[in-house]
Design a protein around this motif. Structure first.
Motif, mmCIF file in Angstrom:
data_model
loop_
_atom_site.group_PDB
_atom_site.id
_atom_site.type_symbol
_atom_site.label_atom_id
_atom_site.label_comp_id
_atom_site.label_asym_id
_atom_site.label_seq_id
_atom_site.Cartn_x
_atom_site.Cartn_y
_atom_site.Cartn_z
ATOM 1 N N PHE A 151 0.884 -1.182 -0.002
ATOM 2 C CA PHE A 151 -0.018 -0.068 -0.008
ATOM 3 C C PHE A 151 0.983 1.265 0.120
ATOM 4 O O PHE A 151 0.544 2.206 -0.693
ATOM 5 N N ARG A 152 1.814 1.093 0.833
ATOM 6 C CA ARG A 152 2.768 2.542 0.904
ATOM 7 C C ARG A 152 3.288 2.766 -0.437
ATOM 8 O O ARG A 152 3.407 4.001 -0.927
ATOM 9 N N LYS A 153 3.767 1.728 -1.197
ATOM 10 C CA LYS A 153 4.532 2.052 -2.442
ATOM 11 C C LYS A 153 3.408 2.513 -3.366
ATOM 12 O O LYS A 153 3.724 3.234 -4.301
ATOM 13 N N ARG A 154 2.196 1.883 -3.508
ATOM 14 C CA ARG A 154 1.299 2.265 -4.181
ATOM 15 C C ARG A 154 0.720 3.686 -4.026
ATOM 16 O O ARG A 154 0.448 4.594 -5.060
ATOM 17 N N LEU A 155 0.863 4.391 -2.797
ATOM 18 C CA LEU A 155 0.443 5.494 -2.513
ATOM 19 C C LEU A 155 1.384 6.437 -2.988
ATOM 20 O O LEU A 155 1.103 7.371 -3.787
ATOM 21 N N ILE A 156 2.691 6.477 -2.739
ATOM 22 C CA ILE A 156 3.678 7.338 -3.382
ATOM 23 C C ILE A 156 3.504 7.297 -5.096
ATOM 24 O O ILE A 156 3.490 8.320 -5.473
ATOM 25 N N ALA A 157 3.377 5.976 -5.692
ATOM 26 C CA ALA A 157 3.176 5.963 -7.134
ATOM 27 C C ALA A 157 1.980 6.955 -7.521
ATOM 28 O O ALA A 157 2.036 7.499 -8.604
ATOM 29 N N ALA A 158 0.739 6.552 -6.683
ATOM 30 C CA ALA A 158 -0.481 7.361 -6.919
ATOM 31 C C ALA A 158 -0.196 8.698 -6.876
ATOM 32 O O ALA A 158 -0.671 9.673 -7.911
ATOM 33 N N CYS A 159 0.526 9.313 -6.002
ATOM 34 C CA CYS A 159 0.859 10.852 -5.844
ATOM 35 C C CYS A 159 1.615 11.219 -6.881
ATOM 36 O O CYS A 159 1.409 12.362 -7.499
ATOM 37 N N ILE A 160 2.637 10.639 -7.219
ATOM 38 C CA ILE A 160 3.646 10.856 -8.641
ATOM 39 C C ILE A 160 2.703 10.970 -9.837
ATOM 40 O O ILE A 160 2.747 11.966 -10.459
ATOM 41 N N ARG A 161 2.044 9.940 -10.116
ATOM 42 C CA ARG A 161 0.916 9.881 -11.209
ATOM 43 C C ARG A 161 0.050 10.798 -11.386
ATOM 44 O O ARG A 161 -0.127 11.552 -12.316
ATOM 45 N N ALA A 162 -0.603 11.285 -10.407
ATOM 46 C CA ALA A 162 -1.557 12.168 -10.228
ATOM 47 C C ALA A 162 -1.068 13.596 -10.655
ATOM 48 O O ALA A 162 -1.995 14.481 -11.286
ATOM 49 N N GLU A 163 0.241 13.881 -10.209
ATOM 50 C CA GLU A 163 0.644 15.077 -10.529
ATOM 51 C C GLU A 163 0.615 15.433 -12.009
ATOM 52 O O GLU A 163 0.465 16.432 -12.599
ATOM 53 N N TYR A 164 0.786 14.309 -12.919
ATOM 54 C CA TYR A 164 0.780 14.528 -14.460
ATOM 55 C C TYR A 164 -0.159 13.798 -15.094
ATOM 56 O O TYR A 164 -0.404 13.874 -16.229
ATOM 57 N N ARG A 165 -1.510 13.563 -14.242
ATOM 58 C CA ARG A 165 -2.712 12.984 -14.996
ATOM 59 C C ARG A 165 -3.472 13.902 -15.616
ATOM 60 O O ARG A 165 -3.747 14.978 -14.961
ATOM 61 N N LEU A 439 16.804 7.776 18.589
ATOM 62 C CA LEU A 439 18.047 8.284 17.694
ATOM 63 C C LEU A 439 17.886 8.111 16.302
ATOM 64 O O LEU A 439 18.211 9.044 15.501
ATOM 65 N N ARG A 440 17.436 6.875 16.062
ATOM 66 C CA ARG A 440 17.006 6.694 14.418
ATOM 67 C C ARG A 440 16.159 7.660 13.797
ATOM 68 O O ARG A 440 16.371 8.303 12.954
ATOM 69 N N ARG A 441 15.220 8.044 14.662
ATOM 70 C CA ARG A 441 14.023 9.083 14.020
ATOM 71 C C ARG A 441 14.647 10.524 13.977
ATOM 72 O O ARG A 441 14.029 11.380 13.195
ATOM 73 N N SER A 442 15.805 10.883 15.049
ATOM 74 C CA SER A 442 16.346 12.228 14.813
ATOM 75 C C SER A 442 17.150 12.324 13.774
ATOM 76 O O SER A 442 17.482 13.495 13.400
ATOM 77 N N THR A 443 17.430 11.389 12.985
ATOM 78 C CA THR A 443 18.523 11.235 11.953
ATOM 79 C C THR A 443 17.862 10.784 10.560
ATOM 80 O O THR A 443 18.512 10.397 9.763
ATOM 81 N N ALA A 444 16.844 10.434 10.490
ATOM 82 C CA ALA A 444 16.139 9.903 9.586
ATOM 83 C C ALA A 444 14.796 10.673 9.158
ATOM 84 O O ALA A 444 14.082 11.513 10.086
ATOM 85 N N PRO A 445 14.267 10.862 7.798
ATOM 86 C CA PRO A 445 12.846 11.529 7.431
ATOM 87 C C PRO A 445 11.700 10.809 8.117
ATOM 88 O O PRO A 445 11.737 9.766 8.745
ATOM 89 N N ARG A 446 10.772 11.623 8.342
ATOM 90 C CA ARG A 446 9.564 11.261 9.311
ATOM 91 C C ARG A 446 8.812 10.125 8.608
ATOM 92 O O ARG A 446 8.090 9.390 9.137
ATOM 93 N N VAL A 447 9.108 10.197 7.225
ATOM 94 C CA VAL A 447 8.195 9.209 6.691
ATOM 95 C C VAL A 447 9.353 8.288 5.676
ATOM 96 O O VAL A 447 10.079 9.046 4.931
ATOM 97 N N LYS A 448 9.080 7.151 5.369
ATOM 98 C CA LYS A 448 9.842 6.243 4.206
ATOM 99 C C LYS A 448 9.628 6.858 2.955
ATOM 100 O O LYS A 448 8.660 6.794 2.527
ATOM 101 N N LEU A 449 10.566 7.318 2.254
ATOM 102 C CA LEU A 449 10.499 7.802 0.886
ATOM 103 C C LEU A 449 10.832 7.108 -0.193
ATOM 104 O O LEU A 449 10.861 7.536 -1.490
ATOM 105 N N HIS A 450 11.010 5.802 -0.053
ATOM 106 C CA HIS A 450 11.437 4.770 -1.200
ATOM 107 C C HIS A 450 10.602 3.708 -1.209
ATOM 108 O O HIS A 450 10.150 3.304 -0.044
#
Length: 450
Positions: A151-165, A439-450
């Motif tokens: 679902f997470r991967k499909r959400l990111i793909a849908a956001c990118i796709r919607a920008e150019y739809r 410590l991990r949260r302080s050095t990483a993005p709040r959301v997984k981006l890939h």
């Protein structure tokens, strides 16, 4: 030695296996052991199931929270066997596991039989689609890490796709209202659906901030929560439901209550009242049932949800040597709101039942009578991600019933997971895990981006 077999490595099953291994197994260098403890699960790693909505929203990296069963077994004196439960031979006291396959459908391990003296079934629950046309084919459940990651991967793909739809939306705007460029529909406004909707609103904002899409995270990404009942969170007190609804509407989640889903297609949802809801992605969180295999077991009684009916000792109704706990067990709750109500399928119930059985099995090894299990309801908490948390504390915890929200509610919600970690690793390692997570949260993005 007495042979304990626990089928299912969820919250309750893994806590019980860990406790039995520490107490009666070969953990901590003990030269003698009173019992052989074996844990069975279809997966090789464990993750706390209430975290899956965070995995789906990208706010939690599952690989940082997964626990390999073989490592836990080595540390705590029990054995681990990977495989699916195929059946139980009650007369021979034997369980049958299906073959273990690799990614190329090759056989790593053959079908196996394991003998037991005491069997505990703790295989949890799966999503119930209730026979709604298209629901299972066109929506995603959140039962496993793989489903949440998909679902997470499909959400990111849908956001990118919607920008150019360039094609028009699935459902045109009505009465001049703005139509989102992408819409996520969540069917079922229980704890999973509500928590996911809030996490997704935060995810939309973070993905925009990092430049993965240039959509307006509020206007262009719609989140609609569909519930067949008159209010969201129907299993929780009404004032918790009301407070949660106000917070969700404040962050831009559309609530549709009193709407039963009649059909799900690839791009939309049709309700029984005739409404059509656009849905680029659909998550089905409308209910649970026990895995089908339980209804096929040798002589064990199940209810309409496929759960094993157990007595107050958590022994199954037809076999004293087989116990069940967690979501797959139908255990009567005499002190509940309704006389015929069962213990609710919550993490706190599985935790309590695991602790109860650990003490019961010591009595069982000594040949003493087993005690009766009594569920203690400490309240309910719902996380709204970065925005807030809300819930009620009740019963023995405060001596009454109190609505809580904000920072205190978020602290209490997070403490539930920390209690689970403490049950698996001890308090000292739980503290270290908490610090490492911070410590991990302080050095990483709040959301997984890939």
């Amino acid at each position: 030695m007495h042979r304990f077999i626990i089928v299912g490595g969820g919250a309750g099953g893994l806590e019980l296996a860990t406790g039995l291994g520490d107490k009666f197994g070969t953990a901590n260098g003990k030269r003698t052991a009173r019992a052989q403890v074996t844990l069975i699960d279809r997966n090789s790693t464990h993750i706390w199931k209430p975290l899956l909505h965070e995995v789906a929203a990208g706010s939690l990296d599952p690989f940082s929270q997964e626990l390999p069963y073989v490592a836990q077994a080595r540390w705590h004196g029990f054995e681990f066997q990977q495989g699916d439960l195929l059946g139980i031979d009650r007369a021979a006291k034997r369980v049958t596991l299906g073959p273990l396959l690799d990614d190329e459908a090759g056989e790593l391990l053959p079908q196996r039989d394991l003998e037991y003296d005491t069997l505990v079934v703790a295989i949890g629950s799966t999503t119930a689609f209730f026979g709604v046309p298209g629901a299972q084919e066109n929506s995603l459940a959140l039962d496993t890490v793989a489903q949440a990651e998909l679902f997470r991967k499909r959400l990111i793909a849908a956001c990118i796709r919607a920008e150019y739809r360039t094609e028009p939306p699935c459902v045109p705007a009505q009465d001049g209202m703005h139509t989102p460029r992408i819409q996520v529909a969540i069917v079922g406004a229980g704890a999973t659906g509500v928590e996911l909707s809030a996490e997704l609103r935060n995810t939309a904002q973070v993905l925009h901030a990092y430049g993965l899409h240039k959509l307006d995270p509020q206007r262009d990404i719609g989140i609609v929560l569909i519930e067949g009942g008159p209010r969201i969170l129907p299993a929780l007190p009404e004032r918790v439901s009301t407070a949660t609804a106000q917070l969700l509407e404040k962050v831009g989640v559309e609530l549709m209550t009193g709407e039963t889903v009649a059909e799900v297609s690839r791009t939309s949802i049709r309700t029984a009242s005739g409404k059509t809801v656009a849905a680029d992605l659909t998550v089905w969180a409308a209910g649970i049932r026990a895995p089908v295999v339980l209804s096929q077991l040798d002589g064990l009684t199940t209810n309409r949800l496929g759960q094993l009916i157990v007595r107050s000792t958590l022994q199954t109704a037809t076999d004293d040597n087989i116990f069940a706990l967690g979501d797959c067990a139908a255990c009567a709750w005499p002190g509940g709101e309704k006389a015929d109500r069962n213990v609710p399928p919550r993490a706190q119930a599985a935790h309590q039942q695991a602790s109860f059985l650990l003490k019961s099995f010591e009595r069982r090894l000594d040949g003493r009578p087993l005690p009766d299990y009594t569920y203690r309801d400490f309240g309910s908490l719902v996380s709204l991600g970065h925005f807030s948390a809300v819930g009620s504390l009740m019963g023995g915890l405060i001596g009454g019933n109190m609505l809580i929200e904000g920072l205190f509610a978020r602290f209490m919600y997070q403490s539930l997971y920390r209690m689970h970690i403490a049950a698996l690793h001890g308090v000292a390692r739980m503290v270290l895990d908490t610090v490492a997570h911070w410590l991990r949260r302080s050095t990483a993005p709040r959301v997984k981006l890939h």
